[in-house]
Design a protein around this motif. Structure first.
Motif, PDB file in Angstrom:
ATOM      1  N   ARG A   1       0.840  -1.194   0.000  1.00 28.22           N
ATOM      2  CA  ARG A   1       0.000   0.000   0.000  1.00 28.22           C
ATOM      3  C   ARG A   1       0.885   1.258   0.000  1.00 28.22           C
ATOM      4  N   VAL A   2       0.446   2.231  -0.756  1.00 27.57           N
ATOM      5  CA  VAL A   2       1.298   3.421  -0.937  1.00 27.57           C
ATOM      6  C   VAL A   2       0.511   4.702  -0.673  1.00 27.57           C
ATOM      7  N   VAL A   3       1.172   5.641  -0.003  1.00 24.48           N
ATOM      8  CA  VAL A   3       0.637   6.999   0.145  1.00 24.48           C
ATOM      9  C   VAL A   3       1.698   7.955  -0.406  1.00 24.48           C
ATOM     10  N   VAL A   4       1.271   8.896  -1.239  1.00 22.94           N
ATOM     11  CA  VAL A   4       2.218   9.906  -1.734  1.00 22.94           C
ATOM     12  C   VAL A   4       1.802  11.263  -1.172  1.00 22.94           C
ATOM     13  N   ILE A   5       2.750  11.970  -0.556  1.00 33.05           N
ATOM     14  CA  ILE A   5       2.454  13.296   0.009  1.00 33.05           C
ATOM     15  C   ILE A   5       3.261  14.344  -0.739  1.00 33.05           C
ATOM     16  N   GLU A   6       2.563  15.335  -1.286  1.00 31.70           N
ATOM     17  CA  GLU A   6       3.292  16.363  -2.042  1.00 31.70           C
ATOM     18  C   GLU A   6       2.677  17.750  -1.881  1.00 31.70           C
ATOM     19  N   ASN A   7       3.561  18.724  -1.905  1.00 30.53           N
ATOM     20  CA  ASN A   7       3.185  20.141  -1.862  1.00 30.53           C
ATOM     21  C   ASN A   7       3.002  20.599  -3.313  1.00 30.53           C
TER      22      ASN A   7
END
Lengths: 268, 309
Positions: free
Chosen positions: B239-245
């Protein structure tokens, strides 16, 4: 000078054959700059066709990149590559795309085609030449329609602010662009006054008179502290009467075998 | 240390040793911190005025002459405004330049919506020969700058000007193009882009409270992606979460999704800007407004893991 006149004629022939080999292309704006290309490559520029990347060489950036066929014809005639290559123009896998490509064509100093950008690139070269103190001249050819791009004027402001007197720009003032005459589309008149007011050392001459082009370049080189703008009053399609007569309609046109024969007959 | 100070100090050292390096600014030399270089290297620093497109094409001319230009301006002007010049004058022409886009995303703060680029990565990522580097912290940037000289192409460096959280320590070793595993874990892979590494690390207590053992990786470069490291982690967590501004359209999430969808289809949660424009505010306020603060991010991850079994 007679020799140069013959050279210009040969480059016009090669340009026509180059475009005819594909069947269509940017003939009008190619033919209008053949004379300045002739003077630059066969008289004025410090270059070596056997060593296209020579240090300290003079450079030419043809900002109106769609004149590629005229540039390629000139380079081939100068000996940068085999003239046979001219007949591969725009064919899949060719080294000669319609717009000037520095990575594919020996002798082309900058990739151009998206109008307005090449003059800034030339300015970058002129700055680099000053940093390196290599004594090179940086030449650029811009279009009159191209001068509707704001970036041309950004480049001019910077060039005069930095006193880039090693930059010699030619404006191909053939009065035509794709959708009509310059005056019909967006009037860019008073070019000389405009460039003068942007800090350029300016000239307005017959863009098809080889002697005048040569003399003006020599004269411009004597003026220090300012970039130079030589307005070439030209005819789009110069040298082939039926193309000249088409006026604004000769930007990019089909060329048949019969058209080629007619043109070559006239360019004898 | 402020990112802009790192740039100025490192470039100063490099410029003393390497005469090919030139600096270009578009009337933002003071805010971007390059001004001291103008005093020391007056012949190799150029302020082109407020003319970013011109600046990028001038850089191409300089590069064709063997120079290595560093271009500085705010992120929206470095990308949106100069997209065609980056594509044609630089990338297509095979030229070399480092484009430093400062104050990306919410770090534009009170310059507000006009200056708040949430799509800068999307704009340049699609152009061939362009590397996209979202800077994680000042220690990393310090090591990255000399490595930039060796890249044969255009690098878009996305970096705030001012002081943001340190993620690494003095002894950290960075390779441009590689990601870093900030925390090992087994339940979910959290991929953070740039300064969002700080937020990713701050989710740890919230996640641990729910018994979630996350693996946290700082991507560093969005293009190229460090595919090997991502894949190895996903094999373990599923499972993957991507966090980006940045917008979730075209940035880090998109890059990861494009990669995993064809190599190892995996459920991915995108945490970023949801197709919205920016607005004025302070950094923390904006993080909260766009739900990019550690509390909001943690709740989103917990919710995602409930559903993604």
């Amino acid at each position: 000078m007679n020799q140069l006149i013959q050279t210009a004629k040969e480059i016009r022939r090669l340009t026509f054959e180059c475009i005819a080999s594909f069947g269509s292309g940017h003939i009008g704006g190619s033919l209008s700059i053949v004379d300045v290309l002739t003077v630059l490559y066969f008289d004025q520029m410090n270059i070596d066709p056997k060593n296209p990347k020579k240090e300290n060489r003079d450079r030419l950036i043809v900002s109106k990149g769609h004149a590629g066929p005229a540039v390629y014809a000139t380079l081939a005639h100068k000996g940068y590559f085999d003239k046979k290559e001219l007949y591969t123009l725009n064919k899949i896998g060719t080294n000669l795309p319609s717009h000037c490509d520095m990575n594919k064509v020996p002798g082309v100093d900058m990739t151009t085609g998206s109008l307005g950008q090449g003059l800034s690139c030339a300015v970058g070269c002129a700055v680099a030449s000053k940093i390196k103190k290599d004594g090179a001249y940086i030449y650029a050819i811009i279009g009159d329609g191209e001068s509707q791009e704001g970036q041309i004027w950004e480049a001019c402001m910077f060039a005069s602010n930095k006193k880039l007197d090693n930059l010699i720009v030619f404006l191909d003032y053939n009065h035509c662009q794709i959708d009509g005459t310059i005056d019909q589309v967006v009037d860019c008149g008073h070019f000389e006054e405009r460039f003068k007011s942007f800090g350029f050392d300016t000239y307005s001459i017959d863009g098809h008179n080889l002697q005048e082009i040569k003399d003006t370049i020599i004269k411009a080189k004597q003026v220090v502290g300012k970039p130079h703008m030589i307005i070439l009053n030209t005819i789009k399609g110069k040298g082939v009467s039926y193309v000249e007569a088409m006026g604004v309609k000769n930007h990019s046109i089909p060329i048949s075998k019969e058209d080629l024969e007619k043109a070559l007959e006239e360019l004898k | 240390m402020e990112f802009r100070k790192v740039f100025c100090e490192e470039l100063r050292k490099l410029m003393l040793a390497d005469e090919r390096i030139v600096i270009l600014d578009a009337d933002l030399a003071s805010p971007n911190g390059t001004m001291p270089l103008y005093k020391e290297f007056p012949n190799r620093c150029f302020n082109v005025g407020i003319a970013e497109s011109n600046m990028v094409s001038i850089a191409a001319g300089l590069s064709s002459y063997g120079m290595i230009p560093f271009i500085f301006t705010f992120a929206p002007f470095a990308t949106r405004r100069t997209c065609d010049q980056i594509a044609v004058s630089l990338a297509y022409s095979n030229q070399k330049a480092i484009i430093v886009g400062t104050d990306p995303g919410v770090t534009a703060e009170t310059n507000g919506g006009t200056h708040m680029a949430f799509e800068d990565i999307s704009v340049v990522r699609a152009i061939p020969r362009v590397m996209v580097y979202d800077v994680t912290d000042a220690y990393q940037l310090k090591q990255a700058i000399p490595q930039m000289l060796n890249y044969d192409g255009v690098i878009y460096v996305r970096v705030p000007r001012k002081l943001y959280a340190d993620i690494y320590k003095e002894d950290y070793e960075f390779t441009l193009g590689k990601s870093d595993i900030l925390k090992h874990g087994n339940d979910v892979t959290i991929l953070s882009s740039g300064i969002m590494a700080d937020i990713a690390l701050k989710t740890i207590p919230y996640l641990e409270e729910k018994g979630i053992d996350a693996e946290i990786i700082s991507l560093n470069t969005i293009k190229p992606l460090d595919e090997k490291t991502i894949l190895k982690s996903v094999e373990k967590t599923n499972r993957v979460v991507v966090i980006e501004n940045h917008s979730i359209i075209g940035g880090a999430y998109s890059s990861v999704a494009e990669f995993l969808s064809t190599t190892r289809p995996t459920l991915i949660k995108a945490i970023g800007i949801n197709d919205e424009f920016g607005q004025t505010g302070k950094y923390r306020e904006l993080l909260e407004t766009y739900e990019l603060d550690e509390k909001s991010v943690s709740s989103k991850i917990i919710e995602f893991l409930k559903k993604a079994i």
